[in-house]
Design a protein around this motif. Structure first.
Motif, PDB file in Angstrom:
ATOM      1  N   ASP A  39       0.505 -37.362  11.420  1.00 42.88           N
ATOM      2  CA  ASP A  39      -0.487 -37.269  12.497  1.00 42.88           C
ATOM      3  C   ASP A  39      -0.298 -36.009  13.341  1.00 42.88           C
ATOM      4  O   ASP A  39      -0.147 -36.078  14.565  1.00 42.88           O
ATOM      5  CB  ASP A  39      -0.426 -38.534  13.363  1.00 42.88           C
ATOM      6  CG  ASP A  39      -0.836 -39.775  12.586  1.00 42.88           C
ATOM      7  OD1 ASP A  39      -2.018 -40.143  12.633  1.00 42.88           O
ATOM      8  OD2 ASP A  39       0.026 -40.356  11.904  1.00 42.88           O
ATOM      9  N   THR A  40      -0.337 -34.868  12.690  1.00 40.16           N
ATOM     10  CA  THR A  40      -0.229 -33.603  13.412  1.00 40.16           C
ATOM     11  C   THR A  40      -1.545 -33.213  14.091  1.00 40.16           C
ATOM     12  O   THR A  40      -1.539 -32.537  15.111  1.00 40.16           O
ATOM     13  CB  THR A  40       0.202 -32.471  12.470  1.00 40.16           C
ATOM     14  OG1 THR A  40      -0.716 -32.395  11.365  1.00 40.16           O
ATOM     15  CG2 THR A  40       1.610 -32.707  11.937  1.00 40.16           C
ATOM     16  N   HIS A  41      -2.688 -33.604  13.495  1.00 41.81           N
ATOM     17  CA  HIS A  41      -4.017 -33.349  14.080  1.00 41.81           C
ATOM     18  C   HIS A  41      -4.192 -31.875  14.483  1.00 41.81           C
ATOM     19  O   HIS A  41      -4.611 -31.568  15.601  1.00 41.81           O
ATOM     20  CB  HIS A  41      -4.258 -34.262  15.285  1.00 41.81           C
ATOM     21  CG  HIS A  41      -4.442 -35.701  14.935  1.00 41.81           C
ATOM     22  ND1 HIS A  41      -5.667 -36.291  14.750  1.00 41.81           N
ATOM     23  CD2 HIS A  41      -3.528 -36.683  14.712  1.00 41.81           C
ATOM     24  CE1 HIS A  41      -5.520 -37.566  14.441  1.00 41.81           C
ATOM     25  NE2 HIS A  41      -4.225 -37.837  14.410  1.00 41.81           N
ATOM     26  N   VAL A  70       9.380 -32.695   1.935  1.00 37.95           N
ATOM     27  CA  VAL A  70       8.598 -33.025   3.126  1.00 37.95           C
ATOM     28  C   VAL A  70       7.337 -33.761   2.693  1.00 37.95           C
ATOM     29  O   VAL A  70       6.658 -33.346   1.751  1.00 37.95           O
ATOM     30  CB  VAL A  70       8.219 -31.761   3.919  1.00 37.95           C
ATOM     31  CG1 VAL A  70       7.124 -32.066   4.942  1.00 37.95           C
ATOM     32  CG2 VAL A  70       9.435 -31.184   4.624  1.00 37.95           C
ATOM     33  N   VAL A  71       7.032 -34.876   3.375  1.00 37.51           N
ATOM     34  CA  VAL A  71       5.785 -35.604   3.141  1.00 37.51           C
ATOM     35  C   VAL A  71       5.013 -35.672   4.450  1.00 37.51           C
ATOM     36  O   VAL A  71       5.557 -36.106   5.478  1.00 37.51           O
ATOM     37  CB  VAL A  71       6.034 -37.028   2.605  1.00 37.51           C
ATOM     38  CG1 VAL A  71       4.704 -37.748   2.386  1.00 37.51           C
ATOM     39  CG2 VAL A  71       6.830 -36.986   1.300  1.00 37.51           C
ATOM     40  N   LEU A  72       3.753 -35.238   4.418  1.00 35.69           N
ATOM     41  CA  LEU A  72       2.854 -35.331   5.567  1.00 35.69           C
ATOM     42  C   LEU A  72       1.934 -36.518   5.337  1.00 35.69           C
ATOM     43  O   LEU A  72       1.113 -36.501   4.413  1.00 35.69           O
ATOM     44  CB  LEU A  72       2.023 -34.049   5.712  1.00 35.69           C
ATOM     45  CG  LEU A  72       2.779 -32.719   5.719  1.00 35.69           C
ATOM     46  CD1 LEU A  72       1.793 -31.550   5.744  1.00 35.69           C
ATOM     47  CD2 LEU A  72       3.713 -32.637   6.912  1.00 35.69           C
ATOM     48  N   THR A  73       2.070 -37.572   6.170  1.00 33.16           N
ATOM     49  CA  THR A  73       1.342 -38.812   5.891  1.00 33.16           C
ATOM     50  C   THR A  73       0.047 -38.937   6.686  1.00 33.16           C
ATOM     51  O   THR A  73      -0.165 -39.884   7.436  1.00 33.16           O
ATOM     52  CB  THR A  73       2.236 -40.050   6.131  1.00 33.16           C
ATOM     53  OG1 THR A  73       2.847 -39.951   7.417  1.00 33.16           O
ATOM     54  CG2 THR A  73       3.300 -40.164   5.071  1.00 33.16           C
ATOM     55  N   GLY A  74      -0.827 -37.969   6.512  1.00 31.77           N
ATOM     56  CA  GLY A  74      -2.200 -38.124   6.961  1.00 31.77           C
ATOM     57  C   GLY A  74      -2.532 -37.659   8.355  1.00 31.77           C
ATOM     58  O   GLY A  74      -1.668 -37.433   9.201  1.00 31.77           O
ATOM     59  N   ASP A  75      -3.838 -37.506   8.583  1.00 27.86           N
ATOM     60  CA  ASP A  75      -4.386 -36.930   9.811  1.00 27.86           C
ATOM     61  C   ASP A  75      -3.668 -35.620  10.121  1.00 27.86           C
ATOM     62  O   ASP A  75      -3.111 -35.424  11.199  1.00 27.86           O
ATOM     63  CB  ASP A  75      -4.281 -37.921  10.971  1.00 27.86           C
ATOM     64  CG  ASP A  75      -5.319 -39.034  10.859  1.00 27.86           C
ATOM     65  OD1 ASP A  75      -6.080 -39.053   9.878  1.00 27.86           O
ATOM     66  OD2 ASP A  75      -5.366 -39.885  11.752  1.00 27.86           O
ATOM     67  N   ASN A  78      -7.421 -41.039   7.672  1.00 29.09           N
ATOM     68  CA  ASN A  78      -8.844 -41.302   7.887  1.00 29.09           C
ATOM     69  C   ASN A  78      -9.571 -40.113   8.480  1.00 29.09           C
ATOM     70  O   ASN A  78     -10.755 -39.888   8.219  1.00 29.09           O
ATOM     71  CB  ASN A  78      -9.032 -42.536   8.787  1.00 29.09           C
ATOM     72  CG  ASN A  78      -8.242 -42.454  10.071  1.00 29.09           C
ATOM     73  OD1 ASN A  78      -7.009 -42.487  10.039  1.00 29.09           O
ATOM     74  ND2 ASN A  78      -8.920 -42.356  11.203  1.00 29.09           N
ATOM     75  N   HIS A  79      -8.874 -39.277   9.275  1.00 28.95           N
ATOM     76  CA  HIS A  79      -9.533 -38.129   9.904  1.00 28.95           C
ATOM     77  C   HIS A  79      -9.567 -36.891   9.009  1.00 28.95           C
ATOM     78  O   HIS A  79     -10.261 -35.928   9.331  1.00 28.95           O
ATOM     79  CB  HIS A  79      -8.822 -37.777  11.216  1.00 28.95           C
ATOM     80  CG  HIS A  79      -9.056 -38.755  12.312  1.00 28.95           C
ATOM     81  ND1 HIS A  79     -10.303 -39.037  12.837  1.00 28.95           N
ATOM     82  CD2 HIS A  79      -8.179 -39.547  13.001  1.00 28.95           C
ATOM     83  CE1 HIS A  79     -10.193 -39.931  13.794  1.00 28.95           C
ATOM     84  NE2 HIS A  79      -8.915 -40.266  13.916  1.00 28.95           N
ATOM     85  N   ASP A  80      -8.835 -36.895   7.919  1.00 26.91           N
ATOM     86  CA  ASP A  80      -8.769 -35.694   7.078  1.00 26.91           C
ATOM     87  C   ASP A  80     -10.060 -35.408   6.326  1.00 26.91           C
ATOM     88  O   ASP A  80     -10.207 -34.334   5.749  1.00 26.91           O
ATOM     89  CB  ASP A  80      -7.602 -35.805   6.095  1.00 26.91           C
ATOM     90  CG  ASP A  80      -6.259 -35.638   6.788  1.00 26.91           C
ATOM     91  OD1 ASP A  80      -6.101 -34.654   7.534  1.00 26.91           O
ATOM     92  OD2 ASP A  80      -5.377 -36.492   6.610  1.00 26.91           O
ATOM     93  N   SER A  81     -10.969 -36.360   6.294  1.00 28.43           N
ATOM     94  CA  SER A  81     -12.262 -36.120   5.641  1.00 28.43           C
ATOM     95  C   SER A  81     -13.370 -35.896   6.672  1.00 28.43           C
ATOM     96  O   SER A  81     -14.546 -35.961   6.352  1.00 28.43           O
ATOM     97  CB  SER A  81     -12.615 -37.295   4.726  1.00 28.43           C
ATOM     98  OG  SER A  81     -12.438 -38.525   5.384  1.00 28.43           O
ATOM     99  N   GLN A  82     -12.972 -35.626   7.923  1.00 27.86           N
ATOM    100  CA  GLN A  82     -13.961 -35.368   8.971  1.00 27.86           C
ATOM    101  C   GLN A  82     -14.063 -33.887   9.320  1.00 27.86           C
ATOM    102  O   GLN A  82     -14.831 -33.509  10.199  1.00 27.86           O
ATOM    103  CB  GLN A  82     -13.592 -36.162  10.232  1.00 27.86           C
ATOM    104  CG  GLN A  82     -13.683 -37.666  10.023  1.00 27.86           C
ATOM    105  CD  GLN A  82     -13.247 -38.462  11.246  1.00 27.86           C
ATOM    106  OE1 GLN A  82     -13.224 -39.688  11.208  1.00 27.86           O
ATOM    107  NE2 GLN A  82     -12.890 -37.785  12.313  1.00 27.86           N
ATOM    108  N   ALA A  83     -13.278 -33.046   8.620  1.00 28.89           N
ATOM    109  CA  ALA A  83     -13.320 -31.611   8.873  1.00 28.89           C
ATOM    110  C   ALA A  83     -14.425 -30.976   8.018  1.00 28.89           C
ATOM    111  O   ALA A  83     -15.313 -31.661   7.531  1.00 28.89           O
ATOM    112  CB  ALA A  83     -11.958 -31.005   8.587  1.00 28.89           C
ATOM    113  N   GLY A 105       1.645 -43.709   8.868  1.00 32.60           N
ATOM    114  CA  GLY A 105       1.426 -43.111  10.182  1.00 32.60           C
ATOM    115  C   GLY A 105       0.336 -43.882  10.902  1.00 32.60           C
ATOM    116  O   GLY A 105       0.428 -45.086  11.102  1.00 32.60           O
ATOM    117  N   HIS A 106      -0.731 -43.163  11.306  1.00 37.01           N
ATOM    118  CA  HIS A 106      -1.957 -43.765  11.833  1.00 37.01           C
ATOM    119  C   HIS A 106      -1.827 -44.251  13.272  1.00 37.01           C
ATOM    120  O   HIS A 106      -2.603 -43.856  14.135  1.00 37.01           O
ATOM    121  CB  HIS A 106      -2.410 -44.899  10.910  1.00 37.01           C
ATOM    122  CG  HIS A 106      -3.803 -45.400  11.172  1.00 37.01           C
ATOM    123  ND1 HIS A 106      -4.884 -44.558  11.233  1.00 37.01           N
ATOM    124  CD2 HIS A 106      -4.290 -46.656  11.363  1.00 37.01           C
ATOM    125  CE1 HIS A 106      -5.990 -45.274  11.448  1.00 37.01           C
ATOM    126  NE2 HIS A 106      -5.643 -46.543  11.541  1.00 37.01           N
TER     127      HIS A 106
END
Length: 328
Positions: free
Chosen positions: A40-42, A69-74, A105-110, A258-259
């Motif tokens: 959740d780095t946003h 390293v794993v980035l778990t979304g957003d 969920n937010h990664d497809s809003q860009a 995350g989330h």
């Protein structure tokens, strides 16, 4: 001419071997494998939004010296995600660090669709994303962790927990694992188990949205969770049985999501660890925890892992071991 051809062949072979080495993960000489989970780095590089998260990531990587390293979304949630991911690529390339992204969920809003983001990630340096398109969603794949003699000793499942309900207006809320994804997991688990003389390999799984069972792990009175719960779990309204599938397959030791920015606990439900990472974007409100990451250390040949939260200030909190720290 022959000398030139031989030289070109050597260069191509060297590049090929380098790529192969990057894509294959191995336990170290201490028979451990360390994963750092950022979540959740946003970030939006164009607008300067949450770019301090890059500094947090660099600091924690310097402290922990992980193997993955794993980035778990957003991760890159608005604007042009390509520019944000190119910044991640530069950081991990400089560190020679393999990295993986699960979509939130937010990664497809860009500016890019979910599939476009997944396709873009697969072409970045040191990024191990490798979606084969063989199930619903984007970026569903498995990464083995091998021994020194190149045998599979552990598995890392990467899954797309999707974005929002596909059954609106009857069902609102967050996305869930499609039935085909549950079947996909079962098949992958079965394949690796059969290759390992019918013995399930120790495994962990990363995705963004928590399973519906996370609340059961938190309220487990016999086995107390470790960490904080400062908001209600924002899991899906529909349960398609991924947790049950993992219990039946007997390979997954724990899941990491995350989330929910204000939760960082690890709990146990039917002897499976259900854990949150630690939000990585800079603290912007009182309720939010200090930004940081979750660390997971796998042990070669053992169904066990150590885990803790590393805060950006260097503080190590909530150290524990599954399953030893969670005995009834």
């Amino acid at each position: 001419m022959r000398t030139r051809v031989a030289f070109l062949f050597f260069i191509i072979l060297s590049v090929s071997l380098q790529s192969q080495d990057i894509s294959q993960l191995h336990f170290n000489t201490n028979k451990e494998f360390k994963v750092v989970q950022f979540t959740d780095t946003h970030i939006n590089v164009e607008s300067g939004k949450n770019v301090d998260a890059f500094t947090t990531i660099k600091k924690i990587m310097a402290i922990e010296k992980p193997d993955l390293v794993v980035l778990t979304g957003d991760v890159a949630t608005d604007g042009n995600p390509e520019k944000t991911y190119k910044e991640f690529e530069a950081i991990f390339t400089e560190a020679k660090m393999p990295w993986i992204v699960t979509l939130g969920n937010h990664d497809s809003q860009a500016d890019l669709s979910r599939k476009e983001v997944a396709d873009f990630l697969q072409n970045l340096n040191y990024c191990l994303n490798n979606d084969q398109g063989d199930t619903y969603g984007n970026s569903n794949f498995v990464v083995p962790v091998r021994s020194a003699d190149n045998k599979n000793k552990a598995l890392i499942y990467i899954m797309d927990s999707n974005a929002y309900s596909t059954l609106k207006p009857e069902v609102d809320g967050w996305g869930w694992f499609d039935n085909s994804q549950v079947s996909w997991y079962k098949e992958k688990s079965r394949e690796f188990t059969q290759m390992n003389n019918d013995q399930p390999l120790p495994a962990i799984a990363f995705f963004h949205i928590p399973l519906p069972e996370y609340y059961q792990a938190w309220k487990n009175k016999e086995v107390k969770a470790i960490g904080k719960r400062k908001e209600q779990e924002c899991g899906p309204e529909i349960n398609t049985g991924m947790f049950a599938a993992m219990l039946e397959a007997k390979d997954v030791m724990g899941t990491f999501v995350g989330h929910d920015h204000n939760n960082d606990y690890i709990g146990v439900h039917y002897n499976m660890a259900l854990a949150y990472g630690r939000v990585t974007k800079t603290k912007t409100y009182n309720k939010a925890p200090v930004e940081g990451a979750r660390i997971i250390v796998l042990k070669e040949g053992k169904r066990s892992f150590d885990t803790w939260i590393r805060e950006v200030n260097g503080k190590k909190v909530y150290p524990c071991t599954w399953p030893d720290s969670f005995v009834e």
